[in-house]
Design a protein around this motif. Structure first.
Motif: not given
Length: 486
Positions: A19-21, A52-53, A71-73, A325-327
């Motif tokens: 949700h933080a993203l 993930l896809w 990993s980036a994301p 985009a860091l959770p």
């Protein structure tokens, strides 16, 4: 193309971290609706590849193809949405978080193609950097070319300084006229004169000063507006005097003045001269603001060993991802460089390790008290008189409803010493926070109820922004881990 891999499967993120993203509450809500297997097909995740896809059925005849690099994301979706990540990427992440996406050893062709495109773009960016470095090296070996380049750079700097000088000449004359004529006339003239002056300062390449002129508009409608307006006048005059005398100021304060005027240092400058700190950094909070048709993303980090708080900034047009985009609650090894200012807070990432989402039952970060936050604020203002807010992590806080004069208001209570300060809604904005007007915001009860619900009514660690008007909560740590507040 084989993806770059790391050992082991990626650790699943919590719902709060996903949700933080979300770029806004609407995307968060829409993503939650898609967190069910019904609309999804061809989903998969690659063990060790952090990928993930999946395909999500939409309103068209073809499903939307969604890809996430964990990993980036990084995100990709074939939908037309300008929000990033879009609701489909958020829904797929929530589906994966719930454990309903199966491991798939073979990557689909479209995912391999996407990875190849990312690799090509990265290689081209490195090639451009190398070309710039090579050209710079050639100029350095050619004395005449180096001399001409230096003269051209010096001329550009002098021209911009001259334009800023002229802008401050007009600003100082305007301030004198307002004080001589009385503040009531300014209050009655509306926003247009302020906007006109701000536009001229932007033309003079003093965008920071222009923003402070625009901040006078809410000051004129604040409680005790004459005091707030004169404070704004004083800070503008001080900024003008600082600019005039920047050559006589200590280096960090001179750098602060230049940034406040609108001459922010580049990432290259920060990397070259900034203090470098290597540590494991915890993502404390994330907030998106939308000034001047831009999305400004602020991400606050805290070093595990150093205890330093760092602020990362990213910008993008509205509806697009500003990056970073860091959770919230995740951590990573990194080497940061801090901008060399009077209050070194802004930083850039020089080297970064793999992002590690924190487990939902992981320990909450330790924090301080509201008294310590007030002390940090006082020190920041003493070093940088244009400071309006400081980040603060409170070890145990809870919202309370208190009687203040003839009215009741929501306040943040520090469980350590029972000290309270007004609760300020995160979306109120720093200007309103500094002026003390955010405490009147009718949406503050909503923020208080969200705090109570997420924290279970108990004192919990809360990260937020401390200002003269109170405390604006950004993240709290409840029983299920970190929760980003609305």
């Amino acid at each position: 193309m084989a993806p770059e891999t790391s050992s082991g499967s990626p650790q699943r993120w919590s719902v709060a971290q996903i949700h933080a993203l979300a770029p806004d509450p609407a995307s968060q809500k829409a993503g939650t609706k898609l967190a069910a297997p019904g609309p999804w097909s061809e989903t998969g995740t690659s063990p060790g590849a952090n990928l993930l896809w999946g395909d999500c059925k939409g309103s068209g005849s073809k499903p939307y193809q969604v890809t996430v690099e964990l990993s980036a994301p990084a995100f990709a979706c074939s939908c037309p949405s300008r929000k990033f990540p879009c609701k489909h990427a958020l829904g797929l992440l929530l589906l994966w978080s719930a454990g309903t996406v199966a491991d798939t050893p073979t990557l689909p062709a479209r995912v391999e193609e996407w990875l190849g495109g990312r690799k090509d773009r990265a290689q081209k960016a490195e090639a451009r950097k190398a070309a710039v470095a090579e050209k710079a090296a050639e100029s350095a070996n050619d004395p005449e070319a180096a001399r001409k380049a230096a003269l051209a750079a010096e001329k550009r700097t002098a021209q911009r300084a001259g334009r800023i000088d002229a802008g401050f000449d007009e600003l100082e004359l305007w301030l004198t006229d307002q004080v001589r004529g009385g503040l009531a006339g300014l209050r009655g003239s509306g926003y247009r004169p302020l906007d006109g002056l701000a536009r001229r300062l932007v033309d003079a390449q003093a965008a920071g000063a222009a923003a402070r002129v625009r901040d006078l508009a809410p000051a004129l409608s604040a409680p005790d507006w004459p005091d707030h307006t004169l404070r704004g006048f004083a800070q503008l005059n001080l900024l003008a005097q600082g600019w005039r005398r920047r050559a006589d100021l200590p280096g960090p304060l001179a750098a602060t003045v230049r940034r406040r005027v609108g001459l922010a240092p580049s990432t290259e400058e920060i990397a070259a001269v900034g203090e470098q700190v290597s540590d494991r950094w915890l993502v404390l909070g994330l907030r998106d603001d939308t000034p001047d048709k831009l999305v400004e993303r602020r991400v606050w980090l805290r070093g595990e060993d150093s205890g330093r708080i760092a602020l990362l900034l990213a910008f993008a047009p509205q509806g697009q991802s500003p990056g970073l985009a860091l959770p919230v609650g995740s951590s990573f090894e990194a080497r940061l460089a801090f901008a060399p200012e009077a209050v070194p807070l802004r930083a850039i990432v020089l080297e970064q390790g793999e992002l590690q989402p924190s487990p939902a039952d992981g320990p909450a970060p330790g924090g301080g008290s509201l008294s310590q936050a007030a002390t940090a604020y006082a020190r920041a203002v003493a070093a940088d008189p244009w400071t309006t807010t400081v980040p603060a992590l409170i070890a145990a806080a809870v919202p309370v409803l208190e009687q203040v004069g003839d009215r009741r208001e929501w306040r943040i209570c520090d469980a350590e010493n029972a000290q309270t300060v007004p609760l300020v809604r995160p979306s109120a904005g720093e200007t309103a926070m500094a002026l003390g007007t955010a405490a009147k915001d009718p949406d503050i009860p909503r923020c208080a109820y969200a705090l109570l619900a997420a924290g279970g009514g108990r004192p919990v660690p809360v990260f937020g922004i401390y200002s003269l008007s109170g405390f604006s909560p950004v993240t709290l740590w409840g029983e299920e881990g970190p929760v980003s507040l609305p």
